[in-house]
Write a protein that holds these residues in place. Structure first.
Motif, PDB file in Angstrom:
ATOM      1  N   VAL A  29       6.343   4.418  -2.163  1.00 58.61           N
ATOM      2  CA  VAL A  29       6.895   3.198  -1.557  1.00 58.61           C
ATOM      3  C   VAL A  29       8.415   3.357  -1.448  1.00 58.61           C
ATOM      4  O   VAL A  29       9.085   3.711  -2.425  1.00 58.61           O
ATOM      5  CB  VAL A  29       6.551   1.947  -2.395  1.00 58.61           C
ATOM      6  CG1 VAL A  29       7.290   0.717  -1.859  1.00 58.61           C
ATOM      7  CG2 VAL A  29       5.042   1.712  -2.387  1.00 58.61           C
ATOM      8  N   THR A  30       8.948   3.124  -0.268  1.00 60.28           N
ATOM      9  CA  THR A  30      10.401   3.171  -0.052  1.00 60.28           C
ATOM     10  C   THR A  30      10.979   1.791  -0.354  1.00 60.28           C
ATOM     11  O   THR A  30      10.582   0.807   0.276  1.00 60.28           O
ATOM     12  CB  THR A  30      10.732   3.561   1.399  1.00 60.28           C
ATOM     13  OG1 THR A  30      10.168   4.852   1.660  1.00 60.28           O
ATOM     14  CG2 THR A  30      12.234   3.590   1.626  1.00 60.28           C
ATOM     15  N   ILE A  31      11.917   1.729  -1.320  1.00 62.96           N
ATOM     16  CA  ILE A  31      12.453   0.443  -1.760  1.00 62.96           C
ATOM     17  C   ILE A  31      13.918   0.315  -1.353  1.00 62.96           C
ATOM     18  O   ILE A  31      14.765   1.121  -1.752  1.00 62.96           O
ATOM     19  CB  ILE A  31      12.350   0.296  -3.295  1.00 62.96           C
ATOM     20  CG1 ILE A  31      10.910   0.500  -3.780  1.00 62.96           C
ATOM     21  CG2 ILE A  31      12.872  -1.078  -3.733  1.00 62.96           C
ATOM     22  CD1 ILE A  31      10.778   0.548  -5.295  1.00 62.96           C
ATOM     23  N   PHE A  32      14.220  -0.702  -0.552  1.00 63.21           N
ATOM     24  CA  PHE A  32      15.594  -1.115  -0.290  1.00 63.21           C
ATOM     25  C   PHE A  32      15.885  -2.276  -1.230  1.00 63.21           C
ATOM     26  O   PHE A  32      15.067  -3.205  -1.345  1.00 63.21           O
ATOM     27  CB  PHE A  32      15.765  -1.589   1.156  1.00 63.21           C
ATOM     28  CG  PHE A  32      15.539  -0.529   2.196  1.00 63.21           C
ATOM     29  CD1 PHE A  32      16.604   0.202   2.702  1.00 63.21           C
ATOM     30  CD2 PHE A  32      14.259  -0.258   2.678  1.00 63.21           C
ATOM     31  CE1 PHE A  32      16.404   1.184   3.672  1.00 63.21           C
ATOM     32  CE2 PHE A  32      14.043   0.719   3.636  1.00 63.21           C
ATOM     33  CZ  PHE A  32      15.115   1.442   4.136  1.00 63.21           C
ATOM     34  N   GLY A  33      17.034  -2.254  -1.906  1.00 59.86           N
ATOM     35  CA  GLY A  33      17.353  -3.331  -2.844  1.00 59.86           C
ATOM     36  C   GLY A  33      18.786  -3.791  -2.705  1.00 59.86           C
ATOM     37  O   GLY A  33      19.710  -2.972  -2.722  1.00 59.86           O
ATOM     38  N   ARG A  67       0.836  -1.197   0.000  1.00 61.29           N
ATOM     39  CA  ARG A  67       0.000   0.000   0.000  1.00 61.29           C
ATOM     40  C   ARG A  67       0.877   1.256   0.000  1.00 61.29           C
ATOM     41  O   ARG A  67       2.080   1.173   0.284  1.00 61.29           O
ATOM     42  CB  ARG A  67      -0.921   0.009   1.234  1.00 61.29           C
ATOM     43  CG  ARG A  67      -1.863  -1.171   1.301  1.00 61.29           C
ATOM     44  CD  ARG A  67      -2.927  -1.002   2.382  1.00 61.29           C
ATOM     45  NE  ARG A  67      -2.382  -0.795   3.716  1.00 61.29           N
ATOM     46  CZ  ARG A  67      -1.932  -1.769   4.507  1.00 61.29           C
ATOM     47  NH1 ARG A  67      -1.929  -3.022   4.080  1.00 61.29           N
ATOM     48  NH2 ARG A  67      -1.484  -1.491   5.722  1.00 61.29           N
ATOM     49  N   PRO A  68       0.294   2.419  -0.298  1.00 62.35           N
ATOM     50  CA  PRO A  68       1.075   3.659  -0.300  1.00 62.35           C
ATOM     51  C   PRO A  68       1.791   3.894   1.026  1.00 62.35           C
ATOM     52  O   PRO A  68       1.298   3.517   2.093  1.00 62.35           O
ATOM     53  CB  PRO A  68       0.017   4.740  -0.557  1.00 62.35           C
ATOM     54  CG  PRO A  68      -1.058   4.033  -1.317  1.00 62.35           C
ATOM     55  CD  PRO A  68      -1.104   2.646  -0.752  1.00 62.35           C
ATOM     56  N   CYS A 117       6.294  -1.910  -7.753  1.00 59.14           N
ATOM     57  CA  CYS A 117       6.261  -1.017  -6.579  1.00 59.14           C
ATOM     58  C   CYS A 117       6.011   0.432  -7.008  1.00 59.14           C
ATOM     59  O   CYS A 117       5.355   1.203  -6.288  1.00 59.14           O
ATOM     60  CB  CYS A 117       7.575  -1.087  -5.812  1.00 59.14           C
ATOM     61  SG  CYS A 117       7.777  -2.562  -4.775  1.00 59.14           S
ATOM     62  N   LYS A 118       6.529   0.798  -8.166  1.00 62.09           N
ATOM     63  CA  LYS A 118       6.385   2.173  -8.643  1.00 62.09           C
ATOM     64  C   LYS A 118       4.953   2.493  -9.071  1.00 62.09           C
ATOM     65  O   LYS A 118       4.622   3.651  -9.314  1.00 62.09           O
ATOM     66  CB  LYS A 118       7.341   2.443  -9.811  1.00 62.09           C
ATOM     67  CG  LYS A 118       8.824   2.292  -9.446  1.00 62.09           C
ATOM     68  CD  LYS A 118       9.248   3.197  -8.309  1.00 62.09           C
ATOM     69  CE  LYS A 118       9.293   4.643  -8.747  1.00 62.09           C
ATOM     70  NZ  LYS A 118       9.714   5.522  -7.622  1.00 62.09           N
ATOM     71  N   THR A 119       4.097   1.475  -9.159  1.00 70.05           N
ATOM     72  CA  THR A 119       2.686   1.734  -9.459  1.00 70.05           C
ATOM     73  C   THR A 119       1.913   2.099  -8.195  1.00 70.05           C
ATOM     74  O   THR A 119       0.720   2.402  -8.262  1.00 70.05           O
ATOM     75  CB  THR A 119       2.023   0.514 -10.132  1.00 70.05           C
ATOM     76  OG1 THR A 119       1.934  -0.567  -9.186  1.00 70.05           O
ATOM     77  CG2 THR A 119       2.801   0.055 -11.350  1.00 70.05           C
TER      78      THR A 119
END
Length: 378
Positions: A194-198, A166-167, A188-190
């Motif tokens: 969203v904070t993404i750790f990769g 969710r947002p 995730c970009k949709t």
């Protein structure tokens, strides 16, 4: 549309099965065959001969195939969804329908389709049940089509069906530059904010940032759990875990209350060309285990996902594919192709993926790409 399809179905149990052009005399075609378990040399290009499609099937002239981690594990004898060698691997491909079996009404000769199967698709021609094929959207290349199904279905279902992304939430994506990783980042970009750790090697971090990863982490030189905690002391809402072993425990401990870890692979098993019994013992010894009472007290969830076991879920998988095709048509997702390899370079393709050199999807094609052929001629 099952993922279990036995595509190239019946034939693949024996070394030489599969389809030629529809009807008429059996035609010979090339296939990649796993001749035994072990190193890269266990995959051989062999000639096969087969008949036309049976009732309910279509015959597809294959133009591109996807390479997946399950294929690497199958080569080592670590994937239990396949019969023993000799067997033709391959869970996804794309091509053109060249013949219809009796009773097929929703496909036409000339249709460009994506195919999902449990195995058997690394061939020039395959006969598959029509319900395991999906029309390619306008503007999609065969290479993109061969990169869509396994990775994007997996990413979509673990993010939205299990993860309920969710947002304003945060997520840790392991192997972020791989096929599922790049698909998950795009999906995730949709969702807003969203904070993404990769996690990925340092050489891939610029590409990850361009793709939308907020915080790339070099898992080779850093403790990723410490790096996440520095930025988000409470942890994250979702962890996508394709690693297994002790990393699943780390994932669970990184979750915020109401967080979810979705485990969908055991990539840590692959430590070299061949099966490593010491590594296997270590993975299983460190495999995460938790009981229901502990889950209750922690307010966290653990989910397990394996597309290969959804072979009867036709409607479920078909619904996900429809959503992915809509997202592609809207320009919100686009499969990233790392490299394209002809069948006779399958060892190099597998090495590219197993050594984690790829950014995006590794693709196999029956013949060398035209550009490569031209270079060789000059």
């Amino acid at each position: 549309m099952s993922t279990e399809p036995a595509p190239a179905a019946a034939p693949q149990q024996a070394p030489g099965p599969e389809p030629p052009a529809g009807g008429g005399e059996a035609a010979e075609h090339r296939a990649l065959v796993l001749t035994g378990y072990g190193g890269y040399d266990k995959l051989k290009v062999q000639a096969r001969r087969g008949g036309g499609p049976r009732p309910g099937e279509v015959s597809v002239r294959v133009r591109a195939c996807g390479l997946n981690f399950a294929d690497l594990m199958a080569r080592q004898g670590l994937y239990d969804r396949l019969p023993p060698p000799p067997i033709c691997p391959g869970m996804e491909c794309a091509g053109t329908v060249q013949a219809l079996g009796d009773g097929v009404r929703d496909r036409q000769v000339g249709d460009k389709v994506m195919v999902l199967a449990r195995s058997g698709l690394w061939q020039e021609v395959v006969n598959v049940p029509a319900n395991q094929t999906f029309p390619m959207p306008e503007g999609m290349s065969f290479e993109e089509a061969a990169a869509l199904l396994v990775n994007y279905i997996t990413a979509y279902m673990i993010l939205f069906d299990f993860g309920n992304l969710r947002p304003n939430q945060s997520i840790l994506i392991h192997m972020a530059a791989g096929g599922v990783g790049t698909a998950a980042i795009q999906l995730c970009k949709t969702v807003e904010n969203v904070t993404i750790f990769g996690t990925a090697s340092a050489s891939k971090h610029d590409l990850l940032r361009e793709g939308g990863v907020t915080h790339p982490i070099d898992y080779r030189t850093m403790d990723y759990t410490e790096e996440v905690r520095k930025i988000s002391p409470k942890g994250v809402d979702i962890v996508l875990d394709p690693l297994g072993g002790s990393d699943t425990s780390k994932a669970f401990n990184l979750l915020k209350p109401m967080g979810k870890v979705i485990t969908y692979g055991v990539a840590n098993l692959l430590t070299g060309q061949k099966k490593n019994l010491v590594a296997m013992a270590k993975i299983w010894w460190n495999q995460f285990s938790i009981n229901a009472l502990q889950l209750l007290q922690q307010n966290k969830a653990v989910c397990g996902y394996d597309l290969g076991y959804m072979h009867e879920e036709f409607e479920l998988i078909g619904g996900v594919v429809s959503k992915l095709i809509n997202l592609y048509s809207q320009g919100k997702i686009k499969p990233k192709i790392d490299s394209v390899w002809p069948f006779d370079k399958v060892a190099d393709a597998m090495r590219q993926m197993q050594e984690k050199k790829n950014v995006g999807k590794v693709i196999l094609v029956p013949e060398a790409p035209k550009e490569e052929s031209k270079k060789e001629e000059n």
